[in-house]
Write a protein that holds these residues in place. Structure first.
Motif, short mmCIF file in Angstrom:
data_model
loop_
_atom_site.label_atom_id
_atom_site.label_comp_id
_atom_site.label_asym_id
_atom_site.label_seq_id
_atom_site.Cartn_x
_atom_site.Cartn_y
_atom_site.Cartn_z
N VAL A 169 0.84 -1.21 0.00
CA VAL A 169 0.00 0.00 0.00
C VAL A 169 0.87 1.25 0.00
O VAL A 169 0.63 2.20 -0.76
N ALA A 170 1.91 1.26 0.85
CA ALA A 170 2.77 2.43 0.97
C ALA A 170 3.51 2.73 -0.34
O ALA A 170 3.78 3.89 -0.65
N LEU A 171 3.82 1.69 -1.11
CA LEU A 171 4.54 1.87 -2.37
C LEU A 171 3.61 1.95 -3.58
O LEU A 171 4.08 2.13 -4.71
N GLY A 172 2.31 1.80 -3.35
CA GLY A 172 1.37 1.87 -4.46
C GLY A 172 1.49 0.72 -5.44
O GLY A 172 1.34 0.90 -6.65
N LEU A 173 1.75 -0.48 -4.92
CA LEU A 173 1.96 -1.65 -5.76
C LEU A 173 0.67 -2.44 -5.92
O LEU A 173 -0.14 -2.53 -4.99
N GLU A 174 0.47 -3.01 -7.08
CA GLU A 174 -0.61 -3.96 -7.28
C GLU A 174 -0.14 -5.31 -6.76
O GLU A 174 0.90 -5.81 -7.20
N LEU A 175 -0.88 -5.90 -5.85
CA LEU A 175 -0.40 -7.08 -5.12
C LEU A 175 -1.01 -8.36 -5.69
O LEU A 175 -2.22 -8.47 -5.85
N HIS A 176 -0.12 -9.32 -5.95
CA HIS A 176 -0.55 -10.64 -6.41
C HIS A 176 -0.02 -11.67 -5.41
O HIS A 176 1.17 -11.99 -5.41
N ALA A 177 -0.91 -12.17 -4.57
CA ALA A 177 -0.52 -13.16 -3.57
C ALA A 177 -0.80 -14.56 -4.09
O ALA A 177 -1.86 -14.83 -4.67
N LYS A 178 0.17 -15.43 -3.90
CA LYS A 178 0.02 -16.82 -4.29
C LYS A 178 0.18 -17.70 -3.06
O LYS A 178 1.25 -17.73 -2.44
N THR A 179 -0.88 -18.37 -2.67
CA THR A 179 -0.79 -19.30 -1.55
C THR A 179 -0.53 -20.70 -2.11
O THR A 179 -1.05 -21.08 -3.16
N CYS B 259 -4.65 -21.67 3.30
CA CYS B 259 -4.57 -20.87 2.07
C CYS B 259 -5.74 -19.90 1.99
O CYS B 259 -5.55 -18.70 1.71
N ARG B 260 -6.93 -20.40 2.23
CA ARG B 260 -8.11 -19.54 2.16
C ARG B 260 -8.07 -18.46 3.23
O ARG B 260 -8.44 -17.30 2.98
N ARG B 261 -7.60 -18.83 4.42
CA ARG B 261 -7.54 -17.85 5.50
C ARG B 261 -6.53 -16.74 5.17
O ARG B 261 -6.80 -15.56 5.40
N LEU B 262 -5.37 -17.12 4.64
CA LEU B 262 -4.37 -16.12 4.28
C LEU B 262 -4.86 -15.22 3.16
O LEU B 262 -4.61 -14.00 3.15
N GLU B 263 -5.56 -15.78 2.19
CA GLU B 263 -6.11 -14.97 1.11
C GLU B 263 -7.12 -13.96 1.64
O GLU B 263 -7.13 -12.79 1.23
N ALA C 295 -5.66 -6.18 -5.01
CA ALA C 295 -5.04 -7.40 -4.50
C ALA C 295 -5.70 -8.61 -5.14
O ALA C 295 -6.92 -8.79 -5.04
N GLU C 296 -4.89 -9.42 -5.79
CA GLU C 296 -5.37 -10.65 -6.41
C GLU C 296 -4.75 -11.84 -5.68
O GLU C 296 -3.55 -11.87 -5.45
N CYS C 297 -5.57 -12.82 -5.32
CA CYS C 297 -5.09 -13.98 -4.58
C CYS C 297 -5.47 -15.26 -5.31
O CYS C 297 -6.62 -15.44 -5.71
N THR C 298 -4.52 -16.14 -5.50
CA THR C 298 -4.76 -17.43 -6.12
C THR C 298 -4.00 -18.51 -5.34
O THR C 298 -3.07 -18.21 -4.59
N THR C 299 -4.40 -19.77 -5.56
CA THR C 299 -3.79 -20.90 -4.84
C THR C 299 -3.21 -21.89 -5.85
O THR C 299 -3.75 -22.08 -6.94
N ARG C 300 -2.10 -22.49 -5.46
CA ARG C 300 -1.48 -23.53 -6.27
C ARG C 300 -1.13 -24.71 -5.38
O ARG C 300 -0.56 -24.52 -4.30
N LYS C 301 -1.45 -25.92 -5.82
CA LYS C 301 -1.15 -27.12 -5.05
C LYS C 301 0.10 -27.77 -5.60
O LYS C 301 0.22 -28.02 -6.80
N LEU C 302 1.06 -28.02 -4.71
CA LEU C 302 2.33 -28.62 -5.13
C LEU C 302 2.75 -29.69 -4.14
O LEU C 302 2.45 -29.61 -2.94
#
Length: 279
Positions: free
Chosen positions: A31-41, A75-79, A92-99
């Protein structure tokens, strides 16, 4: 049209989970840097192993299933946490990947290459979280900001640059420049009693170069006085009033074990403020 600057935040859920306060702090930096955030759980997939005694003494399939289900829940809780903390301040965009176990670190480092920088929530006593951060810093080719749980900046208008005139320091400076606002202040930190420098005025030389670009920059000499280099740099940056410390990340991999330089190792061990590492 203003181009978006994309930040990547990888969040693992097994065997360690990034603390909520560190995740919240990393969102605050976005937020402070004005970045578009893409979180991957990342949720975990544990290989099934057969055992002659497994069905008698332990319900291994049940334990594995429970662990995997808990990973998905985390994962859902963190998103939800990321979206809630971002609010309407940044996209803020959040997606999940199973590995499968053992694949997450490389996957996160590779995925980070598609973004401008990474935001890495830090945890002092969670080795897997630190391993993830090291993998991204040294494997992505992109800058990354380590964020401790104590960092909740409203703005990042004052940046400290750890400067020794090396190629790695120059790379870190270049990676930080797009993050600086027009009215940003910059303090150039040079440690005088740690190693032989090319010349004694390199901090002033860089400050003058930044001033020619319209930045409010000043030089500051730092003495270790027996302190670890990472402690001295972070303390000096904080004393100068900086919101972010920028430094080159020294290290290389040897048979999957990271061999870190003194300052880099110290930052991973005892992070006291947001630190942008560039390798």
């Amino acid at each position: 049209m203003t181009r978006a600057r994309l930040a990547y935040m990888p969040l693992i859920t097994y065997p360690d989970i990034a603390p909520d306060d560190s995740v919240s702090a990393a969102v605050a930096v976005a937020v402070a840097l004005g970045l578009e955030l893409h979180a991957k759980t990342f949720s975990v997939e544990i290989p099934r192993a057969s055992s002659a005694l497994g069905g008698v003494l332990l319900d291994l399939p049940g334990m594995i299933r429970t662990t995997e289900e808990n990973s998905v829940v985390q994962c859902r809780r963190l998103e939800d946490l990321v979206r809630r903390k971002a609010g309407t301040a940044v996209k803020a965009e959040c997606t999940t990947r199973k590995l499968a176990t053992g694949l997450t670190l490389d996957a996160a480092a590779i995925q980070a290459r598609y973004y401008d920088l990474s935001l890495l929530p830090w945890a002092k006593d969670k080795l897997t979280i630190q391993d993830l951060a090291q993998a991204v810093v040294f494997g992505s080719g992109r800058p990354a900001i380590l964020v401790p749980p104590s960092a909740i900046p409203e703005k990042i208008n004052h940046v400290a640059i750890a400067w020794d005139g090396t190629r790695v320091a120059a790379r870190a400076l270049a990676d930080a420049m797009p993050l600086l606002a027009d009215d940003a202040r910059v303090t150039v930190l040079t440690i005088q009693d740690e190693k032989q420098l090319e010349r004694g005025d390199i901090a002033s030389a860089l400050a003058s170069s930044l001033q020619l670009r319209g930045l409010d920059a000043q030089a500051k000499s730092v003495l270790l006085n027996g302190r670890p280099i990472a402690e001295a740099l972070q303390a000096s940056a904080a004393e100068a009033g900086a919101d972010l410390l920028v430094m080159g990340g020294f290290g290389h991999s040897r048979i999957r074990d990271f061999i870190l330089g003194g300052a880099t190792k110290g930052v991973f061990r005892d992070l006291r403020m947001p630190v942008l590492l560039s390798h």
